[in-house]
Design a protein around this motif. Structure first.
Motif, mmCIF file in Angstrom:
data_model
loop_
_atom_site.group_PDB
_atom_site.id
_atom_site.type_symbol
_atom_site.label_atom_id
_atom_site.label_comp_id
_atom_site.label_asym_id
_atom_site.label_seq_id
_atom_site.Cartn_x
_atom_site.Cartn_y
_atom_site.Cartn_z
ATOM 1 N N ARG A 127 40.813 45.124 29.351
ATOM 2 C CA ARG A 127 41.380 46.426 29.721
ATOM 3 C C ARG A 127 41.479 47.362 28.521
ATOM 4 O O ARG A 127 41.633 48.573 28.685
ATOM 5 C CB ARG A 127 42.744 46.271 30.379
ATOM 6 C CG ARG A 127 42.691 45.536 31.702
ATOM 7 C CD ARG A 127 43.707 46.008 32.716
ATOM 8 N NE ARG A 127 43.551 45.232 33.950
ATOM 9 C CZ ARG A 127 42.757 45.608 34.951
ATOM 10 N NH1 ARG A 127 42.090 46.734 34.897
ATOM 11 N NH2 ARG A 127 42.649 44.835 36.008
ATOM 12 N N ASP A 131 35.314 50.151 27.781
ATOM 13 C CA ASP A 131 35.748 51.522 28.112
ATOM 14 C C ASP A 131 35.808 51.766 29.617
ATOM 15 O O ASP A 131 36.679 52.489 30.096
ATOM 16 C CB ASP A 131 34.888 52.570 27.382
ATOM 17 C CG ASP A 131 33.465 52.666 27.930
ATOM 18 O OD1 ASP A 131 33.010 51.707 28.574
ATOM 19 O OD2 ASP A 131 32.811 53.709 27.697
ATOM 20 N N ARG A 132 34.906 51.146 30.361
ATOM 21 C CA ARG A 132 34.923 51.358 31.817
ATOM 22 C C ARG A 132 36.167 50.754 32.443
ATOM 23 O O ARG A 132 36.776 51.321 33.348
ATOM 24 C CB ARG A 132 33.673 50.741 32.469
ATOM 25 C CG ARG A 132 32.373 51.249 31.891
ATOM 26 C CD ARG A 132 31.177 50.716 32.683
ATOM 27 N NE ARG A 132 31.177 49.277 32.851
ATOM 28 C CZ ARG A 132 30.746 48.409 31.949
ATOM 29 N NH1 ARG A 132 30.270 48.842 30.788
ATOM 30 N NH2 ARG A 132 30.773 47.117 32.181
ATOM 31 N N VAL A 133 36.552 49.579 31.947
ATOM 32 C CA VAL A 133 37.727 48.915 32.515
ATOM 33 C C VAL A 133 39.004 49.627 32.051
ATOM 34 O O VAL A 133 39.977 49.746 32.799
ATOM 35 C CB VAL A 133 37.743 47.417 32.138
ATOM 36 C CG1 VAL A 133 38.875 46.696 32.846
ATOM 37 C CG2 VAL A 133 36.416 46.767 32.506
ATOM 38 N N TYR A 135 39.192 52.802 31.584
ATOM 39 C CA TYR A 135 39.256 54.020 32.401
ATOM 40 C C TYR A 135 39.921 53.764 33.755
ATOM 41 O O TYR A 135 40.695 54.594 34.241
ATOM 42 C CB TYR A 135 37.843 54.574 32.608
ATOM 43 C CG TYR A 135 37.788 55.797 33.502
ATOM 44 C CD1 TYR A 135 37.949 57.071 32.977
ATOM 45 C CD2 TYR A 135 37.592 55.658 34.875
ATOM 46 C CE1 TYR A 135 37.921 58.187 33.791
ATOM 47 C CE2 TYR A 135 37.561 56.767 35.702
ATOM 48 C CZ TYR A 135 37.721 58.031 35.146
ATOM 49 O OH TYR A 135 37.697 59.136 35.980
ATOM 50 N N ILE A 136 39.640 52.608 34.356
ATOM 51 C CA ILE A 136 40.152 52.378 35.717
ATOM 52 C C ILE A 136 41.531 51.735 35.733
ATOM 53 O O ILE A 136 42.123 51.575 36.809
ATOM 54 C CB ILE A 136 39.170 51.498 36.545
ATOM 55 C CG1 ILE A 136 38.932 50.156 35.858
ATOM 56 C CG2 ILE A 136 37.874 52.228 36.799
ATOM 57 C CD1 ILE A 136 38.075 49.197 36.669
#
Lengths: 243, 514
Positions: A127, A131-133, A135-136
């Motif tokens: 997390r 970076d994608r995780v 972001y969410i």
């Protein structure tokens, strides 16, 4: 009953009620909501037995996640399998006499506790580092991980460092069945551990932890791929035909 | 290379996952449907004053009607497994094109109004009010989903973003915010009978032209009948097949296969369209209405079987939903599944040894095959799971000498969308279409470099149209995309027909029937 024992007794009655009633409510809601169209993600099994096998692979091996992301799969699976062993180990606090399989699983439960924390740490690290995780992730995603890690760590500390009177703990929980629990040991670590577990039980039906029952109701996974052979029609759609 | 007002992504040899770059595609919006396109579908003409209340009512209704929506909005744990799977994210870098990012546009509204946690602690669980800004985001990003379902393959809970996109579009339609392309087309299906708005006489003209062309080329009278009462088979195919390259080459191929099979068949001017855009806008009512035309045509023409031509989502609607929407089909010949795919039909004939091919006719091509998403992940062919992957490949191998698959991670159920599905095949979304095609074009480019592939076969009208348009942006030729039955058509060895001279009688019959 001491004040502390009373508070914890009510806390656990409340937590158990919320967990049971909440999850039951959601399961009934899922079961009652129609699935008007066949939407299995294919290639999908063409028989019910095949669907059971597919679901079993998803539940036990996290097959789709394995195809999706190996790191998440490794950490996620370690955590869940650890949690499974820990839960089995803890059953001894809730039964008298203790079943043989539960007795046999005791040492593995300790490794399960360690695995659980390692898996959670890996999931949490993702997390921050992916970076994608990142972001969410919302605050609640971090909080649930923190809660589970804290539960794992307090448990492990009681196993390895600050031992508590587990016989008294067991008497307390067995006593809850007859609404007359004996005093709970006053160890701060135990009280924290128990408080966090109760919190987890309470948030379960209101959080993303609903993925546990949700998986079983996922139409893309639990439907048989036989729409040409069998007509599939939801009650509300059937009413359209009579108009 | 075609001109672009945006940056065409550079192809790389390996799939690289781009860093999250927010809002890169916030400007991408399809044209909004005008009131005259909304009305025939039963939707309000423009954004209503009390849209928020109406939208939430509709959302509540859909939550009670669709288990998928309810379960999928609850179950996501934000594990991230889907984040690098969407071709639109990979091509645009916009995190709202990550499947979970797209779902969250609806999930945050769901949490705010339909869950206790979101009502009490909105910030904590990422819940937000349904504001006009959120609605604008919905319009942008739910029209950047091609409903290809690639994400659902990799989700541990099978969460299918297509279900959420469809629901969002239905909610937007219900408050008067429709998408022009889809809604105009559905209207055309209702008034004229097909997506392209080709009237009956134009269809008949085209088909006569095809008969002449095929006769000139092969010396064999292959029939392309329409509205022929009493034919064995009703062929339902996308209207693109009547109209443009490479689609029409596929239609020529179907006719040759039927000719060799010795069956009678017909098209229908009433159901002259296999596509069902009702699915794209998530509207069960419209999907049902479009599907009912096929039932009416089958009854009217007294056929025994229904066969679908090459079209991806049409096959999904046909295979998975036709029995539900327009069944039961007990008046058809029970020996055949309803409906069948043209590939199943051709494949069965190949298995029975009834087709002869001269593979050398396709020697000018080195082929690869593009699994269309709706066929791959939402339907089946044949009796066994995965038949939808094997049957088209078996046909290619039977008709061509040179075939190579693209990288395993980009085919079969992991196939990449062409970038134009789900009701996005419109010029106002060209930037999205070009960028969304990147992962597929990359895999194609690799197999071109490594194996000398020259052509890619597809069995979806949208894929064919999309690639024809976007391949030039990547420096490739538009005719590198071919219809699978075009390959069949090239290689098939025709048996001269005995009844080659009765054309005129049939025409009269056709006119009477129409």
């Amino acid at each position: 009953m001491s004040f502390l024992t009373t508070v914890y007794a009510y806390l656990y009655y409340f937590a158990a009620l919320v967990l049971l009633a909440g999850v039951t409510f959601k399961v009934v809601q899922y079961a009652r909501t129609p699935a008007p169209l066949k939407i299995p993600t294919t290639p999908a099994p063409t028989t019910k037995a095949g669907v059971v096998l597919r679901m079993t692979r998803e539940v036990v091996l996290f097959e789709s996640l394995f195809r999706g992301n190996k790191w998440t799969w490794i950490f996620g699976w370690i955590f869940h399998f650890g949690l499974f062993l820990v839960t089995l180990r803890h059953l001894r606090y809730f039964m008298e006499p203790v079943w043989l399989p539960i007795e046999l699983v005791q040492p593995f439960g300790i490794y399960g506790g360690m695995a659980m924390v390692v898996g959670l740490a890996g999931l949490w690290a993702r997390r921050f580092f992916v970076d994608r995780v990142r972001y969410i992730s919302s605050p609640s995603d971090h909080l649930i991980l923190a809660l589970l890690i804290a539960i794992g760590c307090t448990g492990l500390l009681m196993t390895f460092v600050f031992h508590t009177d587990v016989v008294a703990v067991k008497s307390f929980f067995i006593g809850l069945y007859s609404f007359d629990p004996p005093p709970l040991p006053g160890d701060p670590l135990l009280l924290l551990h128990l408080f966090l577990v109760a919190a987890l039980m309470i948030i379960f039906p209101y959080s993303k932890l609903l993925h546990a029952p949700g998986l079983f109701f996922s139409p893309s996974r639990n439907q048989v791929d036989n729409p040409r052979e069998q007509r599939h029609i939801a009650p509300w759609a059937k009413r359209l035909e009579q108009e | 290379m075609a001109k672009a007002t945006f940056e065409v992504p550079e192809l790389s040899q390996y799939l690289d996952v781009p860093p999250v770059t927010p809002q890169t595609m916030a400007h991408s919006k399809p044209f909004v449907a005008k009131p005259e396109f909304q009305a025939p579908l039963g939707f309000p003409g423009e954004l209503m004053d009390d849209w928020q209340e109406k939208a939430l009512d509709k959302m509540g209704e859909l939550l009670g009607k669709y288990r998928s929506l309810r379960v999928y909005l609850d179950s996501c744990v934000k594990c991230g497994s889907c984040t690098d799977k969407c071709h639109y994210y990979l091509g645009t870098k916009d995190p709202k094109n990550m499947p979970v990012g797209r779902q969250d546009l609806m999930r945050k509204v769901y949490r705010r109004y339909f869950t206790l946690a979101g009502k009490l602690f909105p910030k904590l669980v990422g819940a937000e009010d349904f504001t006009k800004d959120v609605l604008d985001d919905w319009y942008s990003y739910f029209h950047q989903c091609s409903q290809c379902r690639r994400c659902s393959v990799f989700c541990p809970y099978g969460i299918d973003t297509a279900e959420i996109s469809m629901a969002a579009r239905e909610i937007m339609d219900s408050i008067g915010v429709g998408q022009k392309y889809c809604n105009e087309i559905i209207g055309k299906v209702y008034t004229i009978g097909n997506n392209l708005g080709l009237p009956g006489p134009a269809l008949r003209d085209t088909l006569e032209g095809l008969e002449e062309d095929v006769f000139d080329e092969t010396g064999v009278a292959v029939r392309y009948p329409i509205d022929q009462v009493g034919a064995d088979i009703l062929l339902v195919t996308p209207s693109a097949d009547f109209f443009a390259e490479p689609h029409v080459d596929g239609l020529i191929g179907y006719g040759k296969v039927f000719h060799e099979a010795g069956v009678t068949w017909t098209l229908s001017s009433h159901a002259s369209e296999a596509a069902n855009f009702g699915m794209f806008i998530g509207s069960y009512d419209n999907m049902r209405r479009v599907a009912q035309r096929i039932r009416e045509a089958a009854i009217e023409l007294k056929v025994k079987r229904i066969v679908f031509g090459e079209c991806g989502h049409a096959w999904r609607v046909a295979y998975s939903f036709l029995n539900t929407l327009a069944g039961p089909w007990d008046f058809l010949d029970p020996r055949y599944p309803v409906p069948q795919h043209i590939c199943e039909f051709t494949y069965n004939l190949i298995q029975e040894g009834k087709l002869t091919f001269d593979k050398g006719e396709n020697d000018d091509k080195v082929l690869t095959y593009h699994d269309s998403c709706n066929v791959a992940r939402a339907s089946r062919m044949g009796d066994t799971p995965g038949g939808q992957f094997e049957i088209p490949r078996a046909i290619i191998r039977a008709t061509c000498n040179h075939f190579y698959d693209m990288d395993e991670d980009t085919i079969r159920d992991r196939t990449f969308c062409c970038g134009g599905g789900g009701g996005l095949l419109t010029d106002d979304l060209m930037e999205l279409r070009v960028k969304g095609a990147k992962p597929r074009v990359e895999a194609l480019n690799n197999v071109m470099l490594e194996k000398g592939v020259t052509h890619m076969a597809a069995i979806c009208a949208i894929c064919k149209s999309q690639f024809t348009k976007v391949l030039p942006y990547y420096g490739m030729e538009m005719d590198q995309i071919v219809s699978l039955h075009q390959l069949v058509s090239n290689a098939i060895v025709l048996t001269p027909s005995l009844d080659g001279e009765d054309d005129e009688d049939d025409e009269e019959e056709a006119e009477e029937a129409a």
